[in-house]
Design a protein around this motif. Structure first.
Motif, PDB file in Angstrom:
ATOM      1  N   GLY A   9       0.685   2.594   9.427  1.00  0.00           N
ATOM      2  CA  GLY A   9       1.275   3.731  10.137  1.00  0.00           C
ATOM      3  C   GLY A   9       1.567   3.378  11.578  1.00  0.00           C
ATOM      4  N   ASN A  10       2.771   3.725  12.021  1.00  0.00           N
ATOM      5  CA  ASN A  10       3.144   3.488  13.418  1.00  0.00           C
ATOM      6  C   ASN A  10       4.245   4.474  13.789  1.00  0.00           C
ATOM      7  OD1 ASN A  10       3.078   2.207  15.895  1.00  0.00           O
ATOM      8  ND2 ASN A  10       4.618   0.695  15.310  1.00  0.00           N
ATOM      9  N   ILE A  11       4.044   5.166  14.898  1.00  0.00           N
ATOM     10  CA  ILE A  11       5.021   6.192  15.308  1.00  0.00           C
ATOM     11  C   ILE A  11       6.420   5.589  15.422  1.00  0.00           C
ATOM     12  CG2 ILE A  11       5.681   7.674  17.280  1.00  0.00           C
ATOM     13  CD1 ILE A  11       2.666   8.235  17.635  1.00  0.00           C
ATOM     14  N   GLY A  12       7.394   6.282  14.858  1.00  0.00           N
ATOM     15  CA  GLY A  12       8.792   5.824  14.919  1.00  0.00           C
ATOM     16  C   GLY A  12       9.166   4.880  13.779  1.00  0.00           C
ATOM     17  N   GLN A  13       8.209   4.643  12.883  1.00  0.00           N
ATOM     18  CA  GLN A  13       8.480   3.658  11.825  1.00  0.00           C
ATOM     19  C   GLN A  13       8.112   4.177  10.428  1.00  0.00           C
ATOM     20  OE1 GLN A  13       6.619  -0.107  13.252  1.00  0.00           O
ATOM     21  NE2 GLN A  13       8.737  -0.728  13.652  1.00  0.00           N
ATOM     22  N   ALA A  14       8.410   5.440  10.142  1.00  0.00           N
ATOM     23  CA  ALA A  14       8.067   5.968   8.804  1.00  0.00           C
ATOM     24  C   ALA A  14       8.718   5.114   7.715  1.00  0.00           C
ATOM     25  CB  ALA A  14       8.523   7.421   8.679  1.00  0.00           C
ATOM     26  N   ASN A  15       9.968   4.714   7.934  1.00  0.00           N
ATOM     27  CA  ASN A  15      10.676   3.883   6.936  1.00  0.00           C
ATOM     28  C   ASN A  15      10.024   2.500   6.818  1.00  0.00           C
ATOM     29  OD1 ASN A  15      11.500   3.199   9.543  1.00  0.00           O
ATOM     30  ND2 ASN A  15      13.704   3.349   9.130  1.00  0.00           N
ATOM     31  N   TYR A  16       9.789   1.880   7.958  1.00  0.00           N
ATOM     32  CA  TYR A  16       9.243   0.512   7.988  1.00  0.00           C
ATOM     33  C   TYR A  16       7.797   0.489   7.494  1.00  0.00           C
ATOM     34  CZ  TYR A  16       8.501  -4.132  10.225  1.00  0.00           C
ATOM     35  OH  TYR A  16       8.228  -5.461  10.503  1.00  0.00           O
ATOM     36  N   SER A  17       6.987   1.467   7.921  1.00  0.00           N
ATOM     37  CA  SER A  17       5.589   1.535   7.460  1.00  0.00           C
ATOM     38  C   SER A  17       5.532   1.718   5.947  1.00  0.00           C
ATOM     39  CB  SER A  17       4.852   2.724   8.087  1.00  0.00           C
ATOM     40  OG  SER A  17       4.831   2.609   9.457  1.00  0.00           O
ATOM     41  N   ALA A  18       6.407   2.598   5.439  1.00  0.00           N
ATOM     42  CA  ALA A  18       6.419   2.836   3.986  1.00  0.00           C
ATOM     43  C   ALA A  18       6.801   1.547   3.255  1.00  0.00           C
ATOM     44  CB  ALA A  18       7.404   3.951   3.648  1.00  0.00           C
ATOM     45  N   ALA A  19       7.790   0.841   3.775  1.00  0.00           N
ATOM     46  CA  ALA A  19       8.227  -0.408   3.131  1.00  0.00           C
ATOM     47  C   ALA A  19       7.125  -1.458   3.194  1.00  0.00           C
ATOM     48  CB  ALA A  19       9.491  -0.925   3.813  1.00  0.00           C
ATOM     49  N   LYS A  20       6.487  -1.572   4.346  1.00  0.00           N
ATOM     50  CA  LYS A  20       5.476  -2.625   4.513  1.00  0.00           C
ATOM     51  C   LYS A  20       4.190  -2.291   3.749  1.00  0.00           C
ATOM     52  CE  LYS A  20       7.761  -5.578   7.085  1.00  0.00           C
ATOM     53  NZ  LYS A  20       8.306  -6.777   6.433  1.00  0.00           N
ATOM     54  N   ALA A  21       3.867  -1.005   3.623  1.00  0.00           N
ATOM     55  CA  ALA A  21       2.733  -0.614   2.774  1.00  0.00           C
ATOM     56  C   ALA A  21       3.090  -0.847   1.315  1.00  0.00           C
ATOM     57  CB  ALA A  21       2.383   0.860   3.012  1.00  0.00           C
ATOM     58  N   GLY A  22       4.343  -0.594   0.965  1.00  0.00           N
ATOM     59  CA  GLY A  22       4.823  -0.862  -0.395  1.00  0.00           C
ATOM     60  C   GLY A  22       4.655  -2.334  -0.747  1.00  0.00           C
ATOM     61  N   LEU A  23       4.911  -3.187   0.215  1.00  0.00           N
ATOM     62  CA  LEU A  23       4.775  -4.630  -0.034  1.00  0.00           C
ATOM     63  C   LEU A  23       3.319  -5.028  -0.274  1.00  0.00           C
ATOM     64  CD1 LEU A  23       7.319  -6.311   2.423  1.00  0.00           C
ATOM     65  CD2 LEU A  23       7.273  -6.451  -0.073  1.00  0.00           C
ATOM     66  N   ILE A  24       2.398  -4.270   0.311  1.00  0.00           N
ATOM     67  CA  ILE A  24       0.973  -4.556   0.053  1.00  0.00           C
ATOM     68  C   ILE A  24       0.653  -4.212  -1.410  1.00  0.00           C
ATOM     69  CG2 ILE A  24      -1.414  -3.898   0.621  1.00  0.00           C
ATOM     70  CD1 ILE A  24      -0.237  -5.464   2.923  1.00  0.00           C
ATOM     71  N   GLY A  25       1.132  -3.059  -1.877  1.00  0.00           N
ATOM     72  CA  GLY A  25       0.903  -2.666  -3.276  1.00  0.00           C
ATOM     73  C   GLY A  25       1.542  -3.659  -4.234  1.00  0.00           C
ATOM     74  N   PHE A  26       2.742  -4.086  -3.884  1.00  0.00           N
ATOM     75  CA  PHE A  26       3.474  -5.078  -4.686  1.00  0.00           C
ATOM     76  C   PHE A  26       2.663  -6.383  -4.768  1.00  0.00           C
ATOM     77  CE2 PHE A  26       6.889  -8.448  -4.581  1.00  0.00           C
ATOM     78  CZ  PHE A  26       7.478  -8.171  -5.802  1.00  0.00           C
ATOM     79  N   THR A  27       2.159  -6.822  -3.620  1.00  0.00           N
ATOM     80  CA  THR A  27       1.375  -8.067  -3.541  1.00  0.00           C
ATOM     81  C   THR A  27       0.120  -7.969  -4.404  1.00  0.00           C
ATOM     82  OG1 THR A  27       2.132  -8.439  -1.276  1.00  0.00           O
ATOM     83  CG2 THR A  27       0.104  -9.576  -1.946  1.00  0.00           C
ATOM     84  N   LEU A  28      -0.604  -6.865  -4.248  1.00  0.00           N
ATOM     85  CA  LEU A  28      -1.880  -6.739  -4.960  1.00  0.00           C
ATOM     86  C   LEU A  28      -1.658  -6.668  -6.474  1.00  0.00           C
ATOM     87  CD1 LEU A  28      -3.766  -4.326  -2.526  1.00  0.00           C
ATOM     88  CD2 LEU A  28      -4.012  -6.806  -2.760  1.00  0.00           C
ATOM     89  N   THR A  29      -0.612  -5.969  -6.875  1.00  0.00           N
ATOM     90  CA  THR A  29      -0.330  -5.874  -8.318  1.00  0.00           C
ATOM     91  C   THR A  29       0.078  -7.235  -8.888  1.00  0.00           C
ATOM     92  OG1 THR A  29       0.292  -3.569  -8.120  1.00  0.00           O
ATOM     93  CG2 THR A  29       1.129  -4.727 -10.052  1.00  0.00           C
ATOM     94  N   LEU A  30       0.998  -7.913  -8.199  1.00  0.00           N
ATOM     95  CA  LEU A  30       1.423  -9.230  -8.708  1.00  0.00           C
ATOM     96  C   LEU A  30       0.274 -10.228  -8.710  1.00  0.00           C
ATOM     97  CD1 LEU A  30       5.066 -10.019  -7.574  1.00  0.00           C
ATOM     98  CD2 LEU A  30       4.214  -8.603  -9.403  1.00  0.00           C
TER      99      LEU A  30
END
Ligand SMILES: NC(=O)c1ccc[n+]([C@@H]2O[C@H](COP(=O)([O-])OP(=O)(O)OC[C@H]3O[C@@H](n4cnc5c(N)ncnc54)[C@H](O)[C@@H]3O)[C@@H](O)[C@H]2O)c1
Length: 245
Positions: free
Chosen positions: A146-167
């Protein structure tokens, strides 16, 4: 035996430093970027490192067909049937407070990071499975929490963590490791566009009192790509100088 690595977003910043590092270590390096500058950059790295196996090719990671064509081109130019390492590094920011964020700003950021990682990983994964060896390294960010001004970027970068852990769970049995890097505030063209006022706020939160250098992230990627990192899987590795946003 030569290992081959694809680095996306390789024309600039962290991707460029990673390409230089892996080329200097003797990897075959495929530099992919939406910017055609990547071809010149590949030429310079080839000369600097005296490594014949460095190429730069156009790819738009948001576009499935572009990724498919890119991967086929890689295999045919280099005469190989798989690559060993994939660094999903291409990235953009389109910062804005959520109340002002446009659907385009949301879409662009989600597409480059999440569709980008999906599109590229799908190309390489079968070859890695066949070869029973692989390294997939995804570029997240300290903003994933989470970072102010980055709802899109935070969501994408958190998504990449889920992607990484699943793979990491799905592919570990094929001797493919999947890890995420979490850079903090790194001195690249991406952060050059951050307003001075915001830069100062971030700098105040870095215990080491300075921005990171792209080479410091590249060194971590090089370690994860190496034989020595053979039992690191599903890790989220911070390269932040201790930054807490
Ligand atoms: N610089 C930082 O402080 C920082 C911090 C955390 C995470 N990151 C992440 O590290 C990665 C690299 O960032 P950087 O700072 O080196 O940025 P950068 O802007 O210097 O480089 C990003 C590269 O990605 C390329 N790119 C953008 N869209 C693309 C697309 N659709 N297809 C292919 N290439 C595309 C750009 O052309 C550029 O060459 C990004 O994923 C970024 O989110 C950077």
């Amino acid at each position: 035996m030569v290992r081959y690595a694809i680095i996306t977003g390789a024309a600039s910043g962290i991707g460029l430093a990673t390409s230089r590092k892996l080329a200097s270590l003797g990897y075959g390096v495929i530099m992919g970027d939406i910017s055609d500058v990547v071809k010149e950059k590949a030429k310079s790295i080839k000369e600097e490192t005296n490594n014949e196996r460095v190429i730069g090719l156009h790819v738009d990671v948001t576009d499935w067909n572009s990724c498919k064509e890119f991967y086929n081109e890689v295999l045919s130019i280099l005469g190989i049937d798989h690559v060993d390492v994939l660094v999903n590094n291409a990235g953009i920011i389109r910062d804005s407070l959520f109340i002002k964020m446009t659907p385009e700003q949301w879409d662009q950021v989600i597409k480059v990071h999440l569709y980008g990682a999906f599109n590229m990983t799908k190309q390489v994964v079968d070859g890695m499975i066949k070869n029973q060896w692989g390294r997939i390294i995804n570029m997240s960010s300290a903003s994933w929490k989470g970072n102010i001004g980055q709802a899109n970027y935070s969501a994408a970068k958190a998504g990449l963590i889920g992607f990484t852990l699943t793979l990491s769970r799905e592919l570990g049995k094929y001797n493919i490791t999947v890890n995420a890097i979490v850079p903090g505030f790194i001195d690249t063209p991406m952060t050059a566009s951050v307003p001075d006022k915001i830069k100062k706020l971030i700098m105040d939160r870095i215990p080491m009192g300075r921005m990171g250098r792209p080479e410091e992230v590249a060194n971590t990627i090089a370690f994860l790509a190496s034989e020595e990192a053979s039992y690191i899987n599903g890790a989220i590795i911070e390269v932040t100088g201790g930054l807490v946003l």
